[in-house]
Motif scaffolding. Structure first.
Motif, mmCIF file in Angstrom:
data_model
loop_
_atom_site.group_PDB
_atom_site.id
_atom_site.type_symbol
_atom_site.label_atom_id
_atom_site.label_comp_id
_atom_site.label_asym_id
_atom_site.label_seq_id
_atom_site.Cartn_x
_atom_site.Cartn_y
_atom_site.Cartn_z
ATOM 1 N N ILE A 185 0.912 -1.223 0.066
ATOM 2 C CA ILE A 185 0.065 -0.009 0.103
ATOM 3 C C ILE A 185 0.898 1.106 0.077
ATOM 4 O O ILE A 185 0.459 2.257 -0.897
ATOM 5 C CB ILE A 185 -0.980 0.210 1.418
ATOM 6 C CG1 ILE A 185 -1.740 -1.113 0.909
ATOM 7 C CG2 ILE A 185 -1.722 1.255 1.436
ATOM 8 C CD1 ILE A 185 -2.911 -1.363 2.386
ATOM 9 N N ASN A 186 1.677 1.231 0.961
ATOM 10 C CA ASN A 186 2.704 2.566 1.159
ATOM 11 C C ASN A 186 3.460 2.708 -0.372
ATOM 12 O O ASN A 186 3.898 3.924 -0.745
ATOM 13 C CB ASN A 186 3.751 2.308 2.149
ATOM 14 C CG ASN A 186 2.911 2.537 3.536
ATOM 15 O OD1 ASN A 186 1.823 2.782 3.463
ATOM 16 N ND2 ASN A 186 3.620 2.122 4.514
ATOM 17 N N ASP A 198 2.490 2.174 -3.336
ATOM 18 C CA ASP A 198 1.542 2.400 -4.466
ATOM 19 C C ASP A 198 1.018 3.731 -4.282
ATOM 20 O O ASP A 198 0.207 4.388 -5.113
ATOM 21 C CB ASP A 198 0.357 1.377 -4.736
ATOM 22 C CG ASP A 198 1.016 0.131 -5.322
ATOM 23 O OD1 ASP A 198 2.036 0.079 -5.965
ATOM 24 O OD2 ASP A 198 0.307 -0.583 -5.109
ATOM 25 N N ILE A 199 0.801 4.386 -2.781
ATOM 26 C CA ILE A 199 0.272 5.487 -2.602
ATOM 27 C C ILE A 199 1.350 6.605 -2.121
ATOM 28 O O ILE A 199 1.915 6.224 -1.096
ATOM 29 C CB ILE A 199 -0.984 5.435 -1.378
ATOM 30 C CG1 ILE A 199 -1.971 4.286 -2.023
ATOM 31 C CG2 ILE A 199 -1.829 6.776 -1.108
ATOM 32 C CD1 ILE A 199 -3.292 4.243 -1.220
ATOM 33 N N ARG A 221 -1.595 9.853 2.322
ATOM 34 C CA ARG A 221 -1.865 8.952 3.629
ATOM 35 C C ARG A 221 -1.515 9.535 4.668
ATOM 36 O O ARG A 221 -0.779 10.409 4.766
ATOM 37 C CB ARG A 221 -1.181 7.611 3.198
ATOM 38 C CG ARG A 221 0.281 7.611 2.843
ATOM 39 C CD ARG A 221 0.841 6.334 2.318
ATOM 40 N NE ARG A 221 1.928 6.215 1.647
ATOM 41 C CZ ARG A 221 3.267 6.087 2.303
ATOM 42 N NH1 ARG A 221 3.401 6.009 3.437
ATOM 43 N NH2 ARG A 221 4.275 6.145 1.615
ATOM 44 N N PHE A 226 -5.949 6.118 3.731
ATOM 45 C CA PHE A 226 -5.077 6.250 2.556
ATOM 46 C C PHE A 226 -6.117 6.646 1.461
ATOM 47 O O PHE A 226 -7.074 6.559 1.268
ATOM 48 C CB PHE A 226 -4.680 4.707 2.327
ATOM 49 C CG PHE A 226 -4.004 4.182 3.239
ATOM 50 C CD1 PHE A 226 -2.489 4.212 3.284
ATOM 51 C CD2 PHE A 226 -4.496 3.564 4.351
ATOM 52 C CE1 PHE A 226 -1.732 3.369 4.003
ATOM 53 C CE2 PHE A 226 -3.673 3.056 5.317
ATOM 54 C CZ PHE A 226 -2.373 2.706 5.190
ATOM 55 N N LEU A 245 -7.354 7.252 -2.266
ATOM 56 C CA LEU A 245 -7.085 6.435 -3.690
ATOM 57 C C LEU A 245 -7.269 7.128 -4.948
ATOM 58 O O LEU A 245 -6.737 6.773 -5.895
ATOM 59 C CB LEU A 245 -8.429 5.411 -3.442
ATOM 60 C CG LEU A 245 -8.274 4.421 -2.366
ATOM 61 C CD1 LEU A 245 -9.588 3.638 -2.299
ATOM 62 C CD2 LEU A 245 -7.087 3.600 -2.531
ATOM 63 N N GLU A 271 -5.031 -3.477 -0.144
ATOM 64 C CA GLU A 271 -3.942 -3.673 -1.277
ATOM 65 C C GLU A 271 -4.359 -3.799 -2.896
ATOM 66 O O GLU A 271 -3.573 -3.162 -3.549
ATOM 67 C CB GLU A 271 -3.160 -5.043 -1.018
ATOM 68 C CG GLU A 271 -2.543 -5.191 0.261
ATOM 69 C CD GLU A 271 -1.682 -6.337 0.591
ATOM 70 O OE1 GLU A 271 -0.829 -6.717 1.636
ATOM 71 O OE2 GLU A 271 -2.314 -7.447 -0.088
ATOM 72 N N ALA A 321 -5.250 -0.234 -3.694
ATOM 73 C CA ALA A 321 -3.961 0.739 -3.796
ATOM 74 C C ALA A 321 -3.390 0.417 -5.114
ATOM 75 O O ALA A 321 -2.261 1.290 -5.741
ATOM 76 C CB ALA A 321 -2.992 0.440 -2.656
ATOM 77 N N SER A 322 -3.632 -0.751 -5.869
ATOM 78 C CA SER A 322 -2.882 -1.290 -6.833
ATOM 79 C C SER A 322 -3.371 -0.232 -8.225
ATOM 80 O O SER A 322 -4.387 0.454 -8.289
ATOM 81 C CB SER A 322 -3.200 -2.615 -7.508
ATOM 82 O OG SER A 322 -4.623 -2.571 -7.795
ATOM 83 N N GLN A 353 -6.907 1.582 -9.265
ATOM 84 C CA GLN A 353 -7.143 2.889 -9.284
ATOM 85 C C GLN A 353 -7.751 3.360 -10.491
ATOM 86 O O GLN A 353 -8.282 4.588 -10.570
ATOM 87 C CB GLN A 353 -5.914 3.418 -8.825
ATOM 88 C CG GLN A 353 -5.260 3.537 -7.396
ATOM 89 C CD GLN A 353 -3.999 4.416 -7.116
ATOM 90 O OE1 GLN A 353 -4.004 5.496 -7.750
ATOM 91 N NE2 GLN A 353 -3.205 3.822 -6.240
#
Length: 347
Positions: A106-107, A109-110, A115, A122, A124, A279, A282-283, A287
């Motif tokens: 997650i971290n 991708d964002i 975040r 987070f 999106l 997860e 966040a991809s 998105q």
């Protein structure tokens, strides 16, 4: 046949959402409490279930999400919270209904400025708080938020309620960039340039521009896409056709953006599935699906926007941390009242 089951329940519902029995707590499911309309998130839910085999249950609320989860306490079936606006994400965090997530996927991708530093929420997708401008009466191709207080716009600006969360977010960003004193003076000048008292919603500002009531207005980018594609109320297509989108501060710090986002519910009974869902959201794949459906921008750098969103023009988002902006929301709300912004222009 899809395993996804979407349930829509009004806030006044007294029966338990997951009265369908113990299935909601079974393996292979995730329970989502959402401020976003189910039809807007259904495509990304379909993609998630297709990829993972995990079914989703959705409870839609138009208000009172934090209060509901708080009332449910440790027995709450909520796994993931989906919402729009940084204010509502912070409300969920401050209301004690979220828990932190530390997840490398997650971290990665964002971006960090989208975040919470502690992992409580987070972003999106983003939407810009932009200027709608009359194609007929406004020749300007660039503008800044600071210029909204310039006397050249006197009697020419429309806006919705100054206390609305969309506007509070922008005003809070002005405080973050310039300080309280500057923002107070700016708001007074902005107020004096209004064509009328703040009223309506973002779409109705475009309608007012078409009607000649004002020449520019503040609005979110995604409403332009919704108006352009509104087959149910085709007159909204005419409102959209009457305006052009100007992205404020493109030449310097960038345009203020707000987010739709997610958080892990405090007592998530299906925590592993919830994190898998987060997860996935966040991809880049998710998105892009999500952003296209709601006419917004993915937060992942390089992710594609839809053709309609691309047609608005190029956005350069302000990279100021949304956590820093959120910290100024209370001060922004107080300034709106202090300057009498909602009273409209001084005659």
């Amino acid at each position: 046949m899809s395993r996804i089951r979407t349930t829509v329940v009004g806030l006044a519902a007294t029966t338990a959402f997951f009265a369908i029995g113990s299935q909601a707590f079974a393996d292979g499911e995730v329970n989502i409490y959402s401020y976003r309309q189910p039809e807007l998130i259904q495509p990304v839910l379909d993609a998630f279930t297709k990829e993972t085999g995990i079914a989703t249950n959705v409870l839609f609320l138009d208000k009172g999400l934090v209060e509901r989860i708080s009332a449910e306490g440790v027995n709450s079936p909520a796994d993931v919270i989906l919402t729009v606006d940084i204010g509502r994400l912070v409300e969920a965090r401050d209301g004690g209904v979220t828990q932190p997530v530390s997840n490398e996927i997650i971290n990665k991708d964002i971006p960090a400025h989208y975040r919470d530093p502690a992992g409580e929420w987070f972003g999106l997708t983003t939407r810009g708080r932009v200027v709608y401008a009359s194609k007929e009466r406004v020749s300007d191709t660039a503008i800044t938020y600071e210029e909204l207080a310039d006397p050249k716009w006197k009697g020419r600006i429309c806006i919705r309620d100054g206390q609305h969360s969309y506007n509070i977010g922008l005003f809070a960003s002005m405080i973050a960039h310039h300080g309280v004193d500057y923002t107070e003076t700016w708001l007074r000048g902005f107020k004096d340039n209004l064509a009328r008292k703040p009223d309506g919603n973002d779409r109705s500002q475009a309608k007012a521009i078409m009607a000649g009531e004002c020449d520019i207005a503040l609005g979110n980018t995604y409403y332009v896409g919704l108006m352009m594609t509104n087959e149910k109320d085709p007159e909204e297509k005419e409102w959209a056709a009457a305006i052009k989108v100007l992205f404020p501060n493109s030449a310097d710090r960038g345009t203020h953006v707000n987010i739709s986002g997610m958080a892990l519910a405090k007592n998530a009974p299906n925590k592993d599935n919830a994190v898998k869902f987060m997860e996935f959201l966040a991809s880049g794949e998710a998105q892009e699906i999500y952003a296209e459906q709601v006419f917004e921008y993915p937060v992942m750098p390089g992710a594609k926007t839809s053709d309609i969103v691309t047609s608005f023009g190029t956005i350069k988002p302000d990279t100021l941390s949304l956590a820093d902006i959120a910290a100024n929301r209370k001060a922004a709300s107080e300034l709106v009242d202090k300057v009498g912004f909602n009273d409209g222009p001084t005659q």
